[in-house]
Design an enzyme around this catalytic site. Structure first.
Site, short mmCIF file in Angstrom:
data_model
loop_
_atom_site.label_atom_id
_atom_site.label_comp_id
_atom_site.label_asym_id
_atom_site.label_seq_id
_atom_site.Cartn_x
_atom_site.Cartn_y
_atom_site.Cartn_z
N TRP A 1 0.69 -7.43 0.16
CA TRP A 1 0.36 -6.01 0.02
C TRP A 1 1.66 -5.21 -0.04
CZ3 TRP A 1 -3.43 -1.99 0.40
CH2 TRP A 1 -4.74 -2.43 0.23
N HIS B 1 -8.03 2.78 8.08
CA HIS B 1 -7.66 1.37 8.20
C HIS B 1 -6.21 1.23 8.67
CE1 HIS B 1 -11.19 0.58 5.74
NE2 HIS B 1 -11.10 -0.66 6.13
N SER C 1 -0.88 -7.55 5.69
CA SER C 1 -0.19 -7.55 6.99
C SER C 1 -1.05 -8.13 8.10
CB SER C 1 0.23 -6.12 7.34
OG SER C 1 1.27 -5.71 6.50
N1 RBF Z 1 -2.30 -4.65 4.11
C1 RBF Z 1 -1.01 -4.29 4.14
O1 RBF Z 1 -0.14 -5.13 4.35
N2 RBF Z 1 -0.64 -2.98 3.94
C2 RBF Z 1 -1.54 -1.99 3.72
O2 RBF Z 1 -1.15 -0.84 3.54
C3 RBF Z 1 -2.91 -2.35 3.70
N3 RBF Z 1 -3.86 -1.38 3.49
C4 RBF Z 1 -5.16 -1.74 3.52
C5 RBF Z 1 -6.13 -0.75 3.32
C6 RBF Z 1 -7.48 -1.08 3.32
C7 RBF Z 1 -8.48 -0.01 3.10
C8 RBF Z 1 -7.86 -2.44 3.54
C9 RBF Z 1 -9.32 -2.85 3.56
C10 RBF Z 1 -6.92 -3.42 3.71
C11 RBF Z 1 -5.55 -3.08 3.68
N4 RBF Z 1 -4.56 -4.08 3.85
C12 RBF Z 1 -3.26 -3.71 3.89
C13 RBF Z 1 -4.91 -5.51 3.87
C14 RBF Z 1 -5.07 -6.10 5.26
O3 RBF Z 1 -3.80 -6.31 5.86
C15 RBF Z 1 -5.79 -7.45 5.14
O4 RBF Z 1 -5.11 -8.26 4.21
C16 RBF Z 1 -7.23 -7.31 4.69
O5 RBF Z 1 -7.88 -6.33 5.47
C17 RBF Z 1 -7.98 -8.65 4.79
O6 RBF Z 1 -7.96 -9.11 6.11
#
Ligand code: RBF
Length: 160
Positions: free
Chosen positions: A31, A97, A65
């Site tokens: 991400w 989130h 993350s």
């Molecule tokens: N993961 C990140 O590393 N950085 C982010 O900014 C981030 N924003 C997210 C926003 C939303 C609405 C969702 C659902 C997930 C986000 N994730 C982000 C992913 C999260 O770390 C993880 O991979 C997922 O939620 C699956 O477990």
């Protein structure tokens, strides 16, 4: 604010212990990869600049993350590394989130530090917007990856 001016890449090389002979794992989230790749590369370059052999650094990617917790946990349990650096970037945007992910990752990585025998370095950037993340991944405020590498070198020297 003073902390705003702190450059994450500023360190005194003479005060950083050598990492020669140490093995380090870097786990990073996909991400916001524009940011996390720069953090990962900063960490690797700083480790190498301070004596860690390239072949003694292994990298592992995870989707987001939140998955850093599981990834780092597996790496700690492998007992193969002297330190684990966990790298991610969470950008607030408009979503609640943000708080859940930040709190989850912080709690998860904290737990690993007291339950395992390998230091896990906290390389999570949490910002309100992309610009702030860019500033901390090789921009105006340096690179948090560099800071993580320096922290890992100190921890390995102190407790390795
Ligand atoms: N993961 C990140 O590393 N950085 C982010 O900014 C981030 N924003 C997210 C926003 C939303 C609405 C969702 C659902 C997930 C986000 N994730 C982000 C992913 C999260 O770390 C993880 O991979 C997922 O939620 C699956 O477990």
């Amino acid at each position: 604010m003073a902390s705003e001016l702190h450059n994450l890449s500023d360190y005194d090389p003479q005060k950083v212990p050598s990492g020669a002979g140490r093995k380090v794992a870097v786990v990073y989230a996909e991400w916001n990869s524009d940011i996390t790749y720069a953090l990962r590369d900063g960490a690797i370059n700083t480790l190498v600049a301070n004596g860690v052999a390239k072949g003694d650094i292994e990298t592992f990617s995870v989707p987001g993350s939140f998955e850093l917790i599981y990834g780092a946990s597996r790496l700690v349990k492998s007992n193969k590394y002297d330190a684990v650096i966990a790298i991610g970037c969470v950008i607030r945007g408009d979503t609640p989130h943000f708080d859940y992910i930040c709190e989850g990752v912080t709690a998860g990585l904290s737990q690993l530090n007291i339950s395992g025998d390998t230091p896990v370095i906290f390389g999570l950037i949490t910002t309100n917007n992309l610009e702030q993340a860019q500033e901390r991944s090789g921009g105006r405020l340096g690179n948090k990856g560099d800071e993580c590498a320096v922290t890992a070198l100190h921890m390995m020297a102190q407790f390795g």
